[in-house]
Design an enzyme around this catalytic site. Structure first.
Site, PDB file in Angstrom:
ATOM      1  N   HIS A   1       0.844  -1.200   0.000  1.00 33.00           N
ATOM      2  CA  HIS A   1       0.000   0.000   0.000  1.00 33.00           C
ATOM      3  C   HIS A   1       0.878   1.248   0.000  1.00 33.00           C
ATOM      4  O   HIS A   1       1.748   1.402   0.849  1.00 33.00           O
ATOM      5  CB  HIS A   1      -0.907   0.017   1.239  1.00 33.00           C
ATOM      6  CG  HIS A   1      -2.115  -0.851   1.078  1.00 33.00           C
ATOM      7  ND1 HIS A   1      -3.335  -0.548   1.625  1.00 33.00           N
ATOM      8  CD2 HIS A   1      -2.291  -2.002   0.400  1.00 33.00           C
ATOM      9  CE1 HIS A   1      -4.212  -1.476   1.295  1.00 33.00           C
ATOM     10  NE2 HIS A   1      -3.600  -2.383   0.555  1.00 33.00           N
TER      11      HIS A   1
ATOM     12  N   TYR B   1      -9.162   6.047   7.144  1.00 34.11           N
ATOM     13  CA  TYR B   1      -9.265   6.484   8.536  1.00 34.11           C
ATOM     14  C   TYR B   1     -10.281   7.624   8.543  1.00 34.11           C
ATOM     15  O   TYR B   1     -10.053   8.657   7.917  1.00 34.11           O
ATOM     16  CB  TYR B   1      -7.916   6.994   9.049  1.00 34.11           C
ATOM     17  CG  TYR B   1      -6.892   5.906   9.312  1.00 34.11           C
ATOM     18  CD1 TYR B   1      -6.151   5.345   8.280  1.00 34.11           C
ATOM     19  CD2 TYR B   1      -6.643   5.459  10.610  1.00 34.11           C
ATOM     20  CE1 TYR B   1      -5.208   4.362   8.524  1.00 34.11           C
ATOM     21  CE2 TYR B   1      -5.699   4.467  10.867  1.00 34.11           C
ATOM     22  CZ  TYR B   1      -4.984   3.930   9.816  1.00 34.11           C
ATOM     23  OH  TYR B   1      -4.048   2.955  10.064  1.00 34.11           O
TER      24      TYR B   1
ATOM     25  N   PRO C   1      -4.196   1.324  18.579  1.00 34.53           N
ATOM     26  CA  PRO C   1      -3.943   0.783  17.235  1.00 34.53           C
ATOM     27  C   PRO C   1      -4.050   1.793  16.086  1.00 34.53           C
ATOM     28  O   PRO C   1      -3.726   1.435  14.940  1.00 34.53           O
ATOM     29  CB  PRO C   1      -5.011  -0.312  17.089  1.00 34.53           C
ATOM     30  CG  PRO C   1      -6.050   0.014  18.093  1.00 34.53           C
ATOM     31  CD  PRO C   1      -5.389   0.747  19.197  1.00 34.53           C
TER      32      PRO C   1
ATOM     33  N   LYS D   1       1.107   0.627  14.882  1.00 32.42           N
ATOM     34  CA  LYS D   1       2.510   0.528  15.293  1.00 32.42           C
ATOM     35  C   LYS D   1       2.839  -0.661  16.200  1.00 32.42           C
ATOM     36  O   LYS D   1       4.012  -1.034  16.327  1.00 32.42           O
ATOM     37  CB  LYS D   1       2.931   1.815  16.032  1.00 32.42           C
ATOM     38  CG  LYS D   1       3.085   3.016  15.124  1.00 32.42           C
ATOM     39  CD  LYS D   1       4.332   2.903  14.272  1.00 32.42           C
ATOM     40  CE  LYS D   1       4.316   3.839  13.104  1.00 32.42           C
ATOM     41  NZ  LYS D   1       4.615   3.248  11.826  1.00 32.42           N
TER      42      LYS D   1
ATOM     43  N   TYR E   1       4.093   6.902   9.577  1.00 32.65           N
ATOM     44  CA  TYR E   1       3.283   5.714   9.275  1.00 32.65           C
ATOM     45  C   TYR E   1       4.134   4.624   8.607  1.00 32.65           C
ATOM     46  O   TYR E   1       4.029   3.450   8.952  1.00 32.65           O
ATOM     47  CB  TYR E   1       2.101   6.105   8.371  1.00 32.65           C
ATOM     48  CG  TYR E   1       0.988   5.083   8.369  1.00 32.65           C
ATOM     49  CD1 TYR E   1      -0.154   5.261   9.135  1.00 32.65           C
ATOM     50  CD2 TYR E   1       1.073   3.938   7.590  1.00 32.65           C
ATOM     51  CE1 TYR E   1      -1.185   4.331   9.143  1.00 32.65           C
ATOM     52  CE2 TYR E   1       0.055   2.990   7.589  1.00 32.65           C
ATOM     53  CZ  TYR E   1      -1.075   3.193   8.376  1.00 32.65           C
ATOM     54  OH  TYR E   1      -2.081   2.265   8.373  1.00 32.65           O
TER      55      TYR E   1
HETATM   56  P1  RFL Z   1       1.272 -10.742  21.998  1.00 29.39           P
HETATM   57  O1  RFL Z   1       0.855 -10.878  20.580  1.00 29.39           O
HETATM   58  O2  RFL Z   1       0.278 -10.288  22.987  1.00 29.39           O
HETATM   59  O3  RFL Z   1       1.883 -12.139  22.434  1.00 29.39           O
HETATM   60  C1  RFL Z   1       2.184 -12.451  23.789  1.00 29.39           C
HETATM   61  C2  RFL Z   1       2.013 -13.933  23.989  1.00 29.39           C
HETATM   62  O4  RFL Z   1       2.382 -14.291  25.313  1.00 29.39           O
HETATM   63  C3  RFL Z   1       1.447 -15.240  25.795  1.00 29.39           C
HETATM   64  N1  RFL Z   1       1.499 -15.228  27.268  1.00 29.39           N
HETATM   65  C4  RFL Z   1       2.158 -16.165  28.009  1.00 29.39           C
HETATM   66  N2  RFL Z   1       2.850 -17.257  27.663  1.00 29.39           N
HETATM   67  C5  RFL Z   1       3.389 -18.014  28.658  1.00 29.39           C
HETATM   68  N3  RFL Z   1       3.240 -17.727  29.980  1.00 29.39           N
HETATM   69  C6  RFL Z   1       2.543 -16.632  30.367  1.00 29.39           C
HETATM   70  N4  RFL Z   1       2.393 -16.339  31.661  1.00 29.39           N
HETATM   71  C7  RFL Z   1       1.976 -15.792  29.362  1.00 29.39           C
HETATM   72  N5  RFL Z   1       1.222 -14.668  29.378  1.00 29.39           N
HETATM   73  C8  RFL Z   1       0.948 -14.325  28.109  1.00 29.39           C
HETATM   74  C9  RFL Z   1       0.128 -14.792  25.202  1.00 29.39           C
HETATM   75  O5  RFL Z   1      -0.840 -15.825  25.175  1.00 29.39           O
HETATM   76  C10 RFL Z   1       0.574 -14.370  23.797  1.00 29.39           C
HETATM   77  O6  RFL Z   1       0.511 -15.445  22.880  1.00 29.39           O
HETATM   78  O7  RFL Z   1       2.523  -9.744  22.141  1.00 29.39           O
HETATM   79  P2  RFL Z   1       3.729  -9.427  21.122  1.00 29.39           P
HETATM   80  O8  RFL Z   1       4.351 -10.694  20.624  1.00 29.39           O
HETATM   81  O9  RFL Z   1       4.554  -8.433  21.835  1.00 29.39           O
HETATM   82  O10 RFL Z   1       3.047  -8.762  19.859  1.00 29.39           O
HETATM   83  C11 RFL Z   1       2.435  -7.490  19.943  1.00 29.39           C
HETATM   84  C12 RFL Z   1       1.260  -7.384  18.962  1.00 29.39           C
HETATM   85  O11 RFL Z   1       0.418  -8.498  19.128  1.00 29.39           O
HETATM   86  C13 RFL Z   1       0.453  -6.088  19.141  1.00 29.39           C
HETATM   87  O12 RFL Z   1       1.304  -4.993  19.421  1.00 29.39           O
HETATM   88  C14 RFL Z   1      -0.353  -5.725  17.878  1.00 29.39           C
HETATM   89  O13 RFL Z   1      -1.327  -6.693  17.592  1.00 29.39           O
HETATM   90  C15 RFL Z   1      -1.019  -4.353  18.043  1.00 29.39           C
HETATM   91  N6  RFL Z   1      -1.906  -4.004  16.912  1.00 29.39           N
HETATM   92  C16 RFL Z   1      -1.392  -3.526  15.713  1.00 29.39           C
HETATM   93  N7  RFL Z   1      -0.067  -3.399  15.551  1.00 29.39           N
HETATM   94  C17 RFL Z   1       0.447  -2.985  14.338  1.00 29.39           C
HETATM   95  O14 RFL Z   1       1.683  -2.880  14.213  1.00 29.39           O
HETATM   96  N8  RFL Z   1      -0.366  -2.709  13.254  1.00 29.39           N
HETATM   97  C18 RFL Z   1      -1.714  -2.824  13.341  1.00 29.39           C
HETATM   98  O15 RFL Z   1      -2.384  -2.637  12.340  1.00 29.39           O
HETATM   99  C19 RFL Z   1      -2.292  -3.202  14.613  1.00 29.39           C
HETATM  100  N9  RFL Z   1      -3.605  -3.347  14.756  1.00 29.39           N
HETATM  101  C20 RFL Z   1      -3.282  -4.201  17.034  1.00 29.39           C
HETATM  102  C21 RFL Z   1      -4.127  -3.849  15.935  1.00 29.39           C
HETATM  103  C22 RFL Z   1      -3.830  -4.743  18.192  1.00 29.39           C
HETATM  104  C23 RFL Z   1      -5.188  -4.927  18.283  1.00 29.39           C
HETATM  105  N10 RFL Z   1      -5.659  -5.523  19.491  1.00 29.39           N
HETATM  106  C24 RFL Z   1      -6.650  -6.507  19.537  1.00 29.39           C
HETATM  107  C25 RFL Z   1      -4.919  -5.314  20.716  1.00 29.39           C
HETATM  108  C26 RFL Z   1      -5.484  -4.011  16.020  1.00 29.39           C
HETATM  109  C27 RFL Z   1      -6.030  -4.528  17.198  1.00 29.39           C
HETATM  110  C28 RFL Z   1      -7.534  -4.643  17.243  1.00 29.39           C
HETATM  111  C1  PHB Z   2      -5.925  -3.673  10.788  1.00 30.50           C
HETATM  112  O1  PHB Z   2      -5.996  -3.958   9.584  1.00 30.50           O
HETATM  113  O2  PHB Z   2      -6.229  -4.474  11.661  1.00 30.50           O
HETATM  114  C2  PHB Z   2      -5.480  -2.323  11.192  1.00 30.50           C
HETATM  115  C3  PHB Z   2      -5.031  -1.444  10.218  1.00 30.50           C
HETATM  116  C4  PHB Z   2      -4.619  -0.170  10.575  1.00 30.50           C
HETATM  117  C5  PHB Z   2      -4.665   0.208  11.901  1.00 30.50           C
HETATM  118  C6  PHB Z   2      -5.099  -0.678  12.878  1.00 30.50           C
HETATM  119  C7  PHB Z   2      -5.518  -1.942  12.506  1.00 30.50           C
HETATM  120  O3  PHB Z   2      -4.268   1.458  12.256  1.00 30.50           O
END
Ligand code: RFL
Ligand code: PHB
Length: 398
Positions: free
Chosen positions: A72, A202, A293, A297, A385
């Site tokens: 993109h 957005y 989110p 990032k 971004y």
């Molecule tokens: P995670 O993915 O939370 O993984 C941590 C893992 O640790 C496990 N755990 C344990 N394991 C053993 N013993 C324990 N005591 C434990 N406690 C926990 C958990 O089960 C899990 O599997 O952290 P990690 O690896 O640091 O990754 C971070 C990302 O997941 C997170 O920052 C992103 O998903 C945030 N985020 C986005 N980031 C982007 O860069 N671009 C995006 O577009 C974006 N969109 C989003 C997002 C996060 C969202 N939510 C639901 C929080 C959109 C959403 C809706």
């Molecule tokens: C997504 O596709 O899940 C997504 C994209 C952009 C964002 C957050 C989440 O800023």
């Protein structure tokens, strides 16, 4: 039992770290409380910076990403009934992002770990870390089958997300925390329908923020701003589509609808814990910091931390050099704070604060007009971004 690095958590951070360490000849074990199926299905991020794509390529796990990732070159900002394109290629000298779901990144990394016959245990319980201020920290866990294991390590990586056990293992006397909660949450859906847009939209709206994202040419991902204590039961599919249609509406444009395959509500928070290291415990990803989110990032920060950490641990364990490990926390926190500011800025510019009144909306609209009307302001959004250059953390450069 003995290994070089004990990794807590099989999210993107823990899995990528295990892969990078394996390629550097460092042995590790990954322990995860959830099942493999749960980790592979958890709907989260979707946007990878170019630097994240490079790290995944260098880790040898980009075959599907290179084939299926959607490049993109911009986003749309929508407000006051207008939709404006922010052209990343033009504003940043050709840089882009890649839409590729976190679920797929996790699947690719788990497959790589299993095919290399590296140790990974799902569904563990009672994870503990101890002796962190010694050179032989200990990881303890109970396997799915009930067996308690103690692993003597050279270092432990706390990649266990925001609610994990590693960050609280750092004594409160040496930890600082900066945090803020936002008075809204995102209701996210995954829908079996081709995206109605070529790039992410957005959208600022008096009824609240909306985002149109995507996963593949067949699957859409959409979000709505809702109250932080919103009950998902109050949102049957029809109400979600109605609200998305209202907020994203634009004359001559139509939102395609399809079956909703996944639905969840995510609170919004900014959080930075420091330092990211205590003795031989190193925190990475959401275990150390959380961003809302809106700037896309969180996943990118997690991958960037781990790229730095893999080099620091390899240098510490194989080369006996502590300098990179000593600089790990400070080096990562610079990037973390930049992304924290950008995510806060995007979030507060685009969401409607309950009870804020018309002054806030006018200030947001002024900022959105400036961001879309001034090349300097649009460049600020675009370069944040698409992401920041890889960190220089090299044994030979001070
Ligand atoms: P995670 O993915 O939370 O993984 C941590 C893992 O640790 C496990 N755990 C344990 N394991 C053993 N013993 C324990 N005591 C434990 N406690 C926990 C958990 O089960 C899990 O599997 O952290 P990690 O690896 O640091 O990754 C971070 C990302 O997941 C997170 O920052 C992103 O998903 C945030 N985020 C986005 N980031 C982007 O860069 N671009 C995006 O577009 C974006 N969109 C989003 C997002 C996060 C969202 N939510 C639901 C929080 C959109 C959403 C809706
Ligand atoms: C997504 O596709 O899940 C997504 C994209 C952009 C964002 C957050 C989440 O800023």
């Amino acid at each position: 039992m003995r290994t070089q690095v004990g990794i807590v958590g099989a999210g993107p951070a823990g899995l990528l770290l295990s892969q990078l360490l394996a390629r550097g000849g460092i042995e590790s074990i990954v322990v995860e409380i959830r099942s493999r199926a749960y980790c592979e299905a958890r709907q989260r991020a979707g946007v990878l910076e170019a630097g994240s794509v490079q790290v995944l390529r260098a880790a040898g796990v980009s075959q599907r990403l290179d084939r299926l990732g959607l490049e993109h070159g911009g986003i749309y900002l929508q407000f006051a009934g207008e939709r404006h394109h922010i052209d990343f290629r033009d504003l940043t000298g050709g840089r882009t992002v890649t839409v590729y779901a976190q679920t797929e990144v996790v699947k690719d990394l788990i497959a790589a770990r299993l095919s290399a016959q590296q140790r990974i245990e799902f569904e563990v319980t009672d994870t503990e870390v101890a002796d962190l201020d010694t050179t032989r920290p200990v990881l303890r866990y109970t396997s799915a089958g009930g067996k308690r294991t103690e692993v003597n390590c050279d270092a432990i990586a706390g990649c266990d997300g925001f609610h994990g056990i590693c960050r609280p293992a750092i004594p409160a006397s040496v930890r600082t925390v900066h945090e803020c909660d936002y008075p809204y949450a995102w209701l996210g859906i995954l829908a079996d329908v081709p995206p109605s847009t070529d790039e992410l939209i957005y959208c600022h709206h008096p009824r609240g923020f909306a985002l149109h994202s995507m996963r593949t040419p067949q699957i859409s991902r959409l979000y709505l701003q809702v109250a932080p204590d919103e009950d998902i039961g109050a949102w049957p599919d029809e109400r979600i589509w109605d609200e998305l249609r209202r907020r994203l509406a634009l004359p001559g444009w139509e939102l395609k609808e399809g079956a909703i395959m996944d639905k969840s509500i995510t609170p919004m928070r900014s959080f930075v814990g420091a330092p990211m290291r205590y003795g031989r415990l190193f925190l990475a990803g959401d275990a150390a910091h959380i961003v809302p989110p809106t700037g896309a990032k969180g996943l990118n920060l997690a991958l960037a931390d781990v790229a730095v950490l893999a080099r620091a641990l390899t240098s510490l364990i194989r080369g006996g050099r502590a300098d990179l490990a000593d600089r790990y926390s400070g080096a990562c926190l610079n990037r973390v704070w930049r992304a924290t500011h950008f995510s806060w800025w995007m979030t507060t510019m685009l969401h409607a604060t309950p009870g804020a009144g018309p002054m806030e909306a006018q200030l947001q609209l002024a900022q959105l007009r400036y961001t879309t009307g001034s090349r300097a302001a649009a460049t600020t959004l675009a370069e944040n971004y698409v992401g920041y250059p890889p960190l220089k953390l090299n044994p030979d450069t001070p």
